[in-house]
Write an enzyme that holds these catalytic residues in place. Structure first.
Site, mmCIF file in Angstrom:
data_model
loop_
_atom_site.group_PDB
_atom_site.id
_atom_site.type_symbol
_atom_site.label_atom_id
_atom_site.label_comp_id
_atom_site.label_asym_id
_atom_site.label_seq_id
_atom_site.Cartn_x
_atom_site.Cartn_y
_atom_site.Cartn_z
ATOM 1 N N TRP A 1 64.778 42.204 64.164
ATOM 2 C CA TRP A 1 66.065 43.088 64.491
ATOM 3 C C TRP A 1 67.104 42.228 65.100
ATOM 4 C CZ3 TRP A 1 66.926 48.345 64.215
ATOM 5 C CH2 TRP A 1 65.852 49.207 63.596
ATOM 6 N N SER B 1 60.493 44.050 68.382
ATOM 7 C CA SER B 1 59.919 43.719 69.605
ATOM 8 C C SER B 1 58.525 44.212 70.224
ATOM 9 C CB SER B 1 60.791 43.774 70.674
ATOM 10 O OG SER B 1 62.123 42.822 70.384
ATOM 11 N N ILE C 1 66.516 43.891 71.884
ATOM 12 C CA ILE C 1 66.561 45.125 72.137
ATOM 13 C C ILE C 1 67.775 45.518 72.556
ATOM 14 C CG2 ILE C 1 65.222 47.226 72.997
ATOM 15 C CD1 ILE C 1 62.860 45.073 73.490
ATOM 16 N N HIS D 1 64.531 55.536 73.571
ATOM 17 C CA HIS D 1 63.881 54.401 72.833
ATOM 18 C C HIS D 1 63.812 53.067 73.367
ATOM 19 C CE1 HIS D 1 62.069 52.652 69.028
ATOM 20 N NE2 HIS D 1 62.953 51.728 69.178
ATOM 21 N N ARG E 1 74.116 35.029 75.095
ATOM 22 C CA ARG E 1 72.660 34.260 75.360
ATOM 23 C C ARG E 1 71.851 33.662 74.326
ATOM 24 N NH1 ARG E 1 74.280 38.396 78.211
ATOM 25 N NH2 ARG E 1 74.079 38.528 80.572
#
Length: 159
Positions: free
Chosen positions: A26, A57, A81, A88, A127
Site C-alpha cells: 500500500w 500491513s 497505514i 479500520h 519519514r
C-alpha cells in the site's frame, strides 16, 4: 529511533546475517522509500537480504514468522497505514504491531519495526527516506533488526 534522543546508527558488522525484508504494497511511493532505505542499510552493514512483498500491513506478522522459521536471522517489517474516516486504521495498526511483537518473542529473533502509522500522506513522505525526507524509517528498522541479530549472535557464542 527518531527525534530528540535518537541513537546514532553506528556501524555494526552484519556479515553473515540473513535478513528478510517483508514489505506491504500500500502507498507505493512511501513504501518504495522505506524499502530502498532498508536495502541501503542492509548493504552498509554487510548483511544480506531478500525482499518478500505482501499485500499490506495486516499480512506482515504471518509472513515475518514464516521467514524467521525458515532460517532468516532477522526480519525488517515495512508498511504504511494512513488514518481514514473509519476504525479500520486502529484495527490494522494494532494487529500489525502486536502481531510483529508476538513473532519476535515466539521466534527469539529480531523484527525491525518499520510500519508507519500516519495521520496523512505527508507524514509518510517526511519519514520514508526519500529526497527531502526528514527521516529514513526503513534504514532505522533495518539497523535495529541487524544490530539486535548481532547482539543475539554474540550472546549465543558466550553461552
Amino acid at each position: 529511533m527518531s527525534g530528540a534522543g535518537a541513537a546514532e546508527r553506528d556501524h555494526v558488522d552484519g556479515s553473515g546475517i540473513r535478513v528478510a525484508i517483508v514489505t506491504g504494497q500500500w502507498h507505493e511511493t512511501i513504501a518504495g522509500g522505506l524499502l530502498a532505505g532498508a536495502q541501503r542499510e542492509v548493504q552498509r552493514l554487510g548483511a544480506t537480504a531478500q525482499v518478500v512483498p505482501v499485500p499490506g500491513s495486516f499480512e506482515l506478522p504471518v509472513v515475518a514468522k514464516a521467514a524467521l522459521e525458515s532460517g532468516f536471522d532477522a526480519v525488517v517489517a515495512l508498511g504504511v497505514i494512513i488514518r481514514g474516516g473509519t476504525p479500520h486504521f486502529e484495527y490494522v495498526s494494532s494487529a500489525a504491531t502486536s502481531g510483529l511483537t508476538t513473532v519476535a518473542i515466539e521466534t527469539g529473533k529480531p523484527v525491525g519495526f518499520g510500519v508507519l502509522t500516519l495521520d496523512d500522506e505527508q507524514q509518510g513522505l517526511d519519514r520514508a527516506g526519500l529526497p527531502g525526507s526528514k527521516e529514513d524509517k526503513g534504514a532505522e528498522a533495518a539497523h535495529a533488526a541487524i544490530a539486535t541479530a548481532v547482539s543475539l549472535r554474540s550472546l549465543r557464542q558466550l553461552g
